[in-house]
Design an enzyme around this catalytic site. Structure first.
Site, PDB file in Angstrom:
ATOM      1  N   SER A 120       0.835  -1.203   0.000  1.00  0.00           N
ATOM      2  CA  SER A 120       0.000   0.000   0.000  1.00  0.00           C
ATOM      3  C   SER A 120       0.865   1.246   0.000  1.00  0.00           C
ATOM      4  CB  SER A 120      -0.916  -0.001   1.219  1.00  0.00           C
ATOM      5  OG  SER A 120      -0.149  -0.162   2.386  1.00  0.00           O
ATOM      6  N   HIS A 141      -3.101  -3.639  -5.748  1.00  0.00           N
ATOM      7  CA  HIS A 141      -3.456  -3.173  -4.401  1.00  0.00           C
ATOM      8  C   HIS A 141      -4.939  -3.442  -4.150  1.00  0.00           C
ATOM      9  CE1 HIS A 141      -3.665   0.467  -1.458  1.00  0.00           C
ATOM     10  NE2 HIS A 141      -3.561  -0.661  -0.810  1.00  0.00           N
ATOM     11  N   GLU A 153      -6.378  -1.430  -7.274  1.00  0.00           N
ATOM     12  CA  GLU A 153      -5.550  -0.351  -7.820  1.00  0.00           C
ATOM     13  C   GLU A 153      -4.350  -1.035  -8.480  1.00  0.00           C
ATOM     14  OE1 GLU A 153      -4.022   2.251  -4.717  1.00  0.00           O
ATOM     15  OE2 GLU A 153      -4.394   4.010  -5.945  1.00  0.00           O
ATOM     16  N   ASN A 191      -4.146   5.888  -1.205  1.00  0.00           N
ATOM     17  CA  ASN A 191      -3.637   6.342   0.092  1.00  0.00           C
ATOM     18  C   ASN A 191      -3.125   7.776   0.078  1.00  0.00           C
ATOM     19  OD1 ASN A 191      -4.277   4.238   1.833  1.00  0.00           O
ATOM     20  ND2 ASN A 191      -2.660   2.982   0.935  1.00  0.00           N
TER      21      ASN A 191
HETATM   22  N1  CAA Z   1     -16.402 -11.712   3.591  1.00  0.00           N
HETATM   23  C1  CAA Z   1     -17.565 -11.799   2.912  1.00  0.00           C
HETATM   24  N2  CAA Z   1     -18.557 -10.899   3.012  1.00  0.00           N
HETATM   25  C2  CAA Z   1     -18.379  -9.879   3.872  1.00  0.00           C
HETATM   26  C3  CAA Z   1     -17.194  -9.713   4.631  1.00  0.00           C
HETATM   27  C4  CAA Z   1     -16.181 -10.697   4.457  1.00  0.00           C
HETATM   28  N3  CAA Z   1     -15.014 -10.625   5.109  1.00  0.00           N
HETATM   29  N4  CAA Z   1     -17.299  -8.582   5.384  1.00  0.00           N
HETATM   30  C5  CAA Z   1     -18.503  -8.048   5.098  1.00  0.00           C
HETATM   31  N5  CAA Z   1     -19.151  -8.836   4.195  1.00  0.00           N
HETATM   32  C6  CAA Z   1     -20.437  -8.582   3.565  1.00  0.00           C
HETATM   33  C7  CAA Z   1     -21.597  -8.819   4.504  1.00  0.00           C
HETATM   34  O1  CAA Z   1     -22.014 -10.169   4.486  1.00  0.00           O
HETATM   35  C8  CAA Z   1     -22.666  -7.905   3.914  1.00  0.00           C
HETATM   36  O2  CAA Z   1     -23.252  -8.511   2.780  1.00  0.00           O
HETATM   37  P1  CAA Z   1     -24.722  -8.092   2.233  1.00  0.00           P
HETATM   38  O3  CAA Z   1     -24.604  -6.673   1.742  1.00  0.00           O
HETATM   39  O4  CAA Z   1     -24.983  -9.064   1.139  1.00  0.00           O
HETATM   40  O5  CAA Z   1     -25.624  -8.229   3.423  1.00  0.00           O
HETATM   41  C9  CAA Z   1     -21.845  -6.703   3.434  1.00  0.00           C
HETATM   42  O6  CAA Z   1     -20.504  -7.180   3.238  1.00  0.00           O
HETATM   43  C10 CAA Z   1     -21.849  -5.591   4.441  1.00  0.00           C
HETATM   44  O7  CAA Z   1     -21.353  -6.090   5.692  1.00  0.00           O
HETATM   45  P2  CAA Z   1     -22.058  -5.877   7.113  1.00  0.00           P
HETATM   46  O8  CAA Z   1     -23.540  -5.820   6.930  1.00  0.00           O
HETATM   47  O9  CAA Z   1     -21.486  -6.867   8.071  1.00  0.00           O
HETATM   48  O10 CAA Z   1     -21.506  -4.520   7.673  1.00  0.00           O
HETATM   49  P3  CAA Z   1     -21.445  -3.102   7.004  1.00  0.00           P
HETATM   50  O11 CAA Z   1     -22.648  -2.821   6.194  1.00  0.00           O
HETATM   51  O12 CAA Z   1     -21.063  -2.221   8.119  1.00  0.00           O
HETATM   52  O13 CAA Z   1     -20.212  -3.212   5.992  1.00  0.00           O
HETATM   53  C11 CAA Z   1     -17.952  -2.943   5.442  1.00  0.00           C
HETATM   54  C12 CAA Z   1     -18.940  -3.573   6.398  1.00  0.00           C
HETATM   55  C13 CAA Z   1     -18.092  -3.595   4.067  1.00  0.00           C
HETATM   56  C14 CAA Z   1     -16.553  -3.219   5.998  1.00  0.00           C
HETATM   57  C15 CAA Z   1     -18.259  -1.409   5.336  1.00  0.00           C
HETATM   58  O14 CAA Z   1     -18.311  -0.840   6.632  1.00  0.00           O
HETATM   59  C16 CAA Z   1     -17.254  -0.642   4.518  1.00  0.00           C
HETATM   60  O15 CAA Z   1     -17.317  -0.641   3.304  1.00  0.00           O
HETATM   61  N6  CAA Z   1     -16.293   0.040   5.196  1.00  0.00           N
HETATM   62  C17 CAA Z   1     -15.232   0.769   4.552  1.00  0.00           C
HETATM   63  C18 CAA Z   1     -14.128  -0.205   4.235  1.00  0.00           C
HETATM   64  C19 CAA Z   1     -12.982   0.480   3.536  1.00  0.00           C
HETATM   65  O16 CAA Z   1     -12.938   1.691   3.303  1.00  0.00           O
HETATM   66  N7  CAA Z   1     -11.975  -0.345   3.184  1.00  0.00           N
HETATM   67  C20 CAA Z   1     -10.786   0.127   2.584  1.00  0.00           C
HETATM   68  C21 CAA Z   1      -9.729   0.332   3.642  1.00  0.00           C
HETATM   69  S1  CAA Z   1      -8.254   0.923   2.947  1.00  0.00           S
HETATM   70  C22 CAA Z   1      -7.412  -0.477   2.489  1.00  0.00           C
HETATM   71  O17 CAA Z   1      -7.837  -1.591   2.670  1.00  0.00           O
HETATM   72  C23 CAA Z   1      -6.163  -0.324   1.765  1.00  0.00           C
HETATM   73  C24 CAA Z   1      -5.011   0.377   2.395  1.00  0.00           C
HETATM   74  O18 CAA Z   1      -4.014   0.437   1.727  1.00  0.00           O
HETATM   75  C25 CAA Z   1      -5.025   0.965   3.730  1.00  0.00           C
END
Ligand code: CAA
Length: 285
Positions: A120, A141, A153, A191
């Site tokens: 990242s 990424h 990415e 990022n």
């Molecule tokens: N595996 C499979 N499915 C998953 C899962 C997993 N690990 N985690 C969540 N899900 C699914 C759930 O089953 C749910 O499915 P449906 O829509 O079909 O019901 C859906 O994803 C949403 O999950 P939840 O209902 O449990 O919870 P939520 O609505 O709060 O969503 C989240 C959780 C998807 C994490 C959401 O909060 C989100 O999008 N958050 C932002 C995440 C983000 O920004 N990530 C990027 C971080 S930066 C990075 O990774 C890179 C870096 O370089 C730092």
């Protein structure tokens, strides 16, 4: 049939497990490699839980989930990567660790195998220079949680060939993702833009403008972010956020990227977010 048949993923942490899962879901024979057996067992559980979750939501059938799980083998032996068409490295963000792994892989993999790093923050051009195949080296990424987030990415290093970039863009689509191609500059695009936002949210807390809850509410309710910036920082890991801010500060030499003193202090105190049980919020279990 996917454009590549065999993929090895190095590093069975959250990202490596997620990448192995999406690769196997698309029909690719996948090997997940890590030095620790306990880490591999944890990854196996994470993948099974995620597949069950998807099956219970109807995103895939029970049979597809079982076939996906069967396509992944788990090993502590890095030489098992030798037959792979693509190796995706997703180990800890330390250049010395990545260097050692890429040197080994370069010596043992097929000469035409593609190499991708899920870094990242570390320059793809710099990592590519470790191998003797910089034209076959690229950044892939992924975003956490990998099975859910649509973006990959794709970062082209200075010497990445057009053919390598085209193959990886195609593969990312076959994994059900939307690839976006970017150039190799500090923080890439994701990022470079995300981390200063999270850092500024931390400054707002540090300067007493608002509580973490209030800052998060502003972004969830006002901008429809699924997580507020401080919840997201805890989710990513505060040590990872600090590391990326330092990469931006070093890479651009611009004081606008200085990490928030509160972030530095929390990391020094071991408050790393969800994974340590405490960050801007407290977590149980
Ligand atoms: N595996 C499979 N499915 C998953 C899962 C997993 N690990 N985690 C969540 N899900 C699914 C759930 O089953 C749910 O499915 P449906 O829509 O079909 O019901 C859906 O994803 C949403 O999950 P939840 O209902 O449990 O919870 P939520 O609505 O709060 O969503 C989240 C959780 C998807 C994490 C959401 O909060 C989100 O999008 N958050 C932002 C995440 C983000 O920004 N990530 C990027 C971080 S930066 C990075 O990774 C890179 C870096 O370089 C730092």
């Amino acid at each position: 049939m996917p454009c590549l048949e065999k993929v090895a993923v190095i590093g069975a942490g959250t990202m490596g497990a997620g990448i192995a899962q999406v690769a196997a879901s698309s029909g690719v024979q996948t090997i997940l490699i890590d030095t620790g057996k306990a880490q591999l067992e944890k990854a196996r559980n994470t993948i099974e839980t995620s597949l069950q979750r998807m099956a219970s939501k109807g995103t895939l059938t029970q049979a597809q989930g079982m076939e996906t799980a069967k396509r992944i083998s788990f090993t502590i032996d890095i030489t098992d990567a030798e037959e792979s068409d693509l190796v995706v490295e997703a180990v800890f963000e330390r250049e010395d660790i990545k260097r050692e792994i890429w040197e080994k892989l370069d010596a043992l993999c097929k000469p035409d195998a593609l190499f991708a790093s899920n870094t990242s923050s570390i320059s793809i051009t710099q990592l590519a220079a470790i191998s003797k195949r910089p034209e076959l080296f690229i950044g892939m990424h992924f975003f956490n949680p990998v099975p859910v987030m649509k973006l990959v990415e794709v970062i082209r290093g200075n010497k990445t060939s057009d053919a390598t970039a085209a193959k990886i863009m195609q593969l990312a689509q076959e994994l059900g993702k939307t690839p976006v191609e970017v150039k190799d500059f500090p923080g890439f695009v994701s990022n470079r833009v995300l981390m200063p936002l999270l850092n500024e949210a931390m400054f707002a807390v540090y300067e007493g403008v608002a509580s973490p809850e209030a800052v998060d509410h502003v972004f969830k309710l006002g901008m429809a972010h699924p997580m507020g910036p401080l919840t997201l920082a805890d989710f990513i890991g505060l040590d990872v956020c600090l590391n990326i801010m330092e990469v931006l500060q070093d890479g651009f030499g611009d004081p606008k990227y200085r990490p928030c003193p509160l972030l530095k202090q929390m990391v020094a105190a071991g408050k790393l977010g969800r994974k340590s049980g405490e960050g801007f919020y407290k977590y149980q279990g």
